[in-house]
Write an enzyme that holds these catalytic residues in place. Structure first.
Site, short mmCIF file in Angstrom:
data_model
loop_
_atom_site.label_atom_id
_atom_site.label_comp_id
_atom_site.label_asym_id
_atom_site.label_seq_id
_atom_site.Cartn_x
_atom_site.Cartn_y
_atom_site.Cartn_z
N GLY A 11 55.24 92.16 21.71
CA GLY A 11 54.68 91.72 20.62
C GLY A 11 54.24 90.07 20.53
O GLY A 11 54.16 89.47 21.61
N GLN A 12 53.93 89.50 19.43
CA GLN A 12 53.30 88.11 19.45
C GLN A 12 54.43 87.12 19.86
O GLN A 12 54.11 86.61 20.87
CB GLN A 12 52.77 87.69 17.95
CG GLN A 12 51.79 86.61 18.09
CD GLN A 12 51.56 85.93 16.64
OE1 GLN A 12 52.16 86.43 15.79
NE2 GLN A 12 50.71 85.03 16.42
N TYR A 142 58.20 94.02 3.00
CA TYR A 142 58.36 93.06 4.09
C TYR A 142 59.52 92.10 3.67
O TYR A 142 60.54 92.05 4.41
CB TYR A 142 57.28 92.50 4.47
CG TYR A 142 57.22 91.54 5.87
CD1 TYR A 142 57.44 92.03 7.11
CD2 TYR A 142 56.94 90.07 5.65
CE1 TYR A 142 57.61 91.17 8.18
CE2 TYR A 142 57.23 89.30 6.58
CZ TYR A 142 57.42 89.72 7.80
OH TYR A 142 57.63 88.74 8.84
#
Ligand code: NAD
Ligand code: SER
Length: 316
Positions: A11-12, A142
């Site tokens: 991932g980032q 989220y």
């Protein structure tokens, strides 16, 4: 930290955190895991790696046991805009992987870092200079997972003594791995458009301020917080951290200093706009500065110079 596990290493954040940790500790001491997206060649070739599903506790436990892991970085999550399109997935990944990591950390006496976010705040939170301890009633799934994750991590520390620590990252800007479907992604995409000579279509309207940070500072935060002596920590889950706050006009104006002909137009994405409107304009990160020495190096000007230099090498 002697042996570290990074879950979500393609991932980032993970794609850069693994390499920074391997530089510091040596390749064999940092285990990288991924699920669907393959690891970069640099990560796959510089140390141990596994394909694991962190929603299966046993898969995490097997790796932790085999490599005598004493610190887990749990980066598995579904980012804000993507989670809002599939709330069940957002909840299941965010909470399922966290609970598994907490249980494995408890069983094997490992420390655990799980990022929270500016998404842990909501419309009732004071938007300017948002305090460390304040109202947290987010309106996104989220954000709900982030608040629940902060509480659960503090619970595991107080109830079982698991060494859980965390930061509330703002939007992260990087030149290596593209972001995974968040509300702040525009602040990365705008640089790619400028360097490629394309017009940028901004999904958020003028005047939408959010906290942001360049990835090297985010990586330092993840490492520095886990290294500080526990006696210094009053807070644990989670610390406000920020490096800058801007709206689309401000970042556009900064990039135009390098590309005077760069064009931007607005086409507001209603979901992303409503999420961004519910997040702080700028956070107060005094507690992180006092308790563990948080001190970011990149402001907007320095980040823009570095982003453009690195993206030119990558894209042109
Ligand atoms: P990302 O989407 O780029 O990477 C997350 C990784 O988790 C992906 O590689 C994905 O394959 C993996 N993953 C998903 N489900 C999994 C599972 N069941 N088992 C194993 N791996 C799984 O996210 P990121 O930007 O690197 O963010 C990492 C963490 O930091 C997340 O908790 C995120 O909420 C938080 N955060 C990120 C930002 C940001 O701007 N990038 C800002 C605030 C907080
Ligand atoms: N960058 C993240 C998102 O927009 C913030 O947590 O979802």
């Amino acid at each position: 930290m002697k042996n570290v596990l990074v879950i979500g290493a393609s991932g980032q954040i993970g794609s850069e955190l693994v390499l920074a940790l391997r530089n510091k500790l040596g390749g064999s001491h940092v285990v990288a895991t991924h699920l669907r997206t393959p690891l970069s060649a640099e990560i796959a070739e510089s140390g141990p790696s596994y394909k694991i599903d962190a929603s299966q506790a046993q898969e995490i436990a097997d790796v932790v046991k085999k490599h005598d892991i004493d610190l887990i970085y749990n980066l598995a999550a579904i980012l804000s805009a993507t989670a809002e399109a599939n709330p069940m997935l957002g909840w299941n990944v965010g909470m399922g992987t966290l609970l598994n990591c907490l249980e494995v950390a408890r069983e094997f006496n490992a420390a655990l870092f799980t990022p929270s976010s500016i998404g842990a705040f909501g419309p009732g939170t004071p938007p300017d200079n948002t305090p460390q301890d304040t109202i947290q009633r987010p309106k996104t799934i989220y954000g709900v997972t982030k608040v629940a994750g902060e509480l659960l991590s503090d619970y595991y520390f107080k109830r079982f003594g698991v060494d859980t620590r965390s930061v509330r990252y703002p939007g992260l800007i990087s030149n290596k791995t593209l972001p995974g479907g968040g509300t702040t992604d525009y602040a990365v995409e705008i640089y790619y458009a400028a360097v490629k000579g394309e017009k940028f279509v901004c999904p958020l309207k003028k005047g939408t301020f959010m906290d942001m940070m360049y990835m090297p500072d985010a990586i330092n935060a993840a490492i520095d917080l886990m290294e500080v002596s526990p006696d210094r920590l009053i807070h644990r889950n989670s610390f406000n951290v920020t490096a800058m706050s801007f709206d689309p006009e401000i970042i556009y104006t900064e990039i135009k200093k390098h590309y005077p002909n760069f064009m931007m137009e607005y086409e507001v994405h209603p979901l992303k706009q409503s999420i961004a409107d519910s997040w702080p304009n700028s956070m107060d990160d005094t507690c992180a500065r006092k308790e563990w020495g948080w001190n970011p190096k990149f402001d907007l000007k320095a980040m823009t110079e570095d982003m453009i230099k690195e993206l030119k090498k990558k894209l042109l």
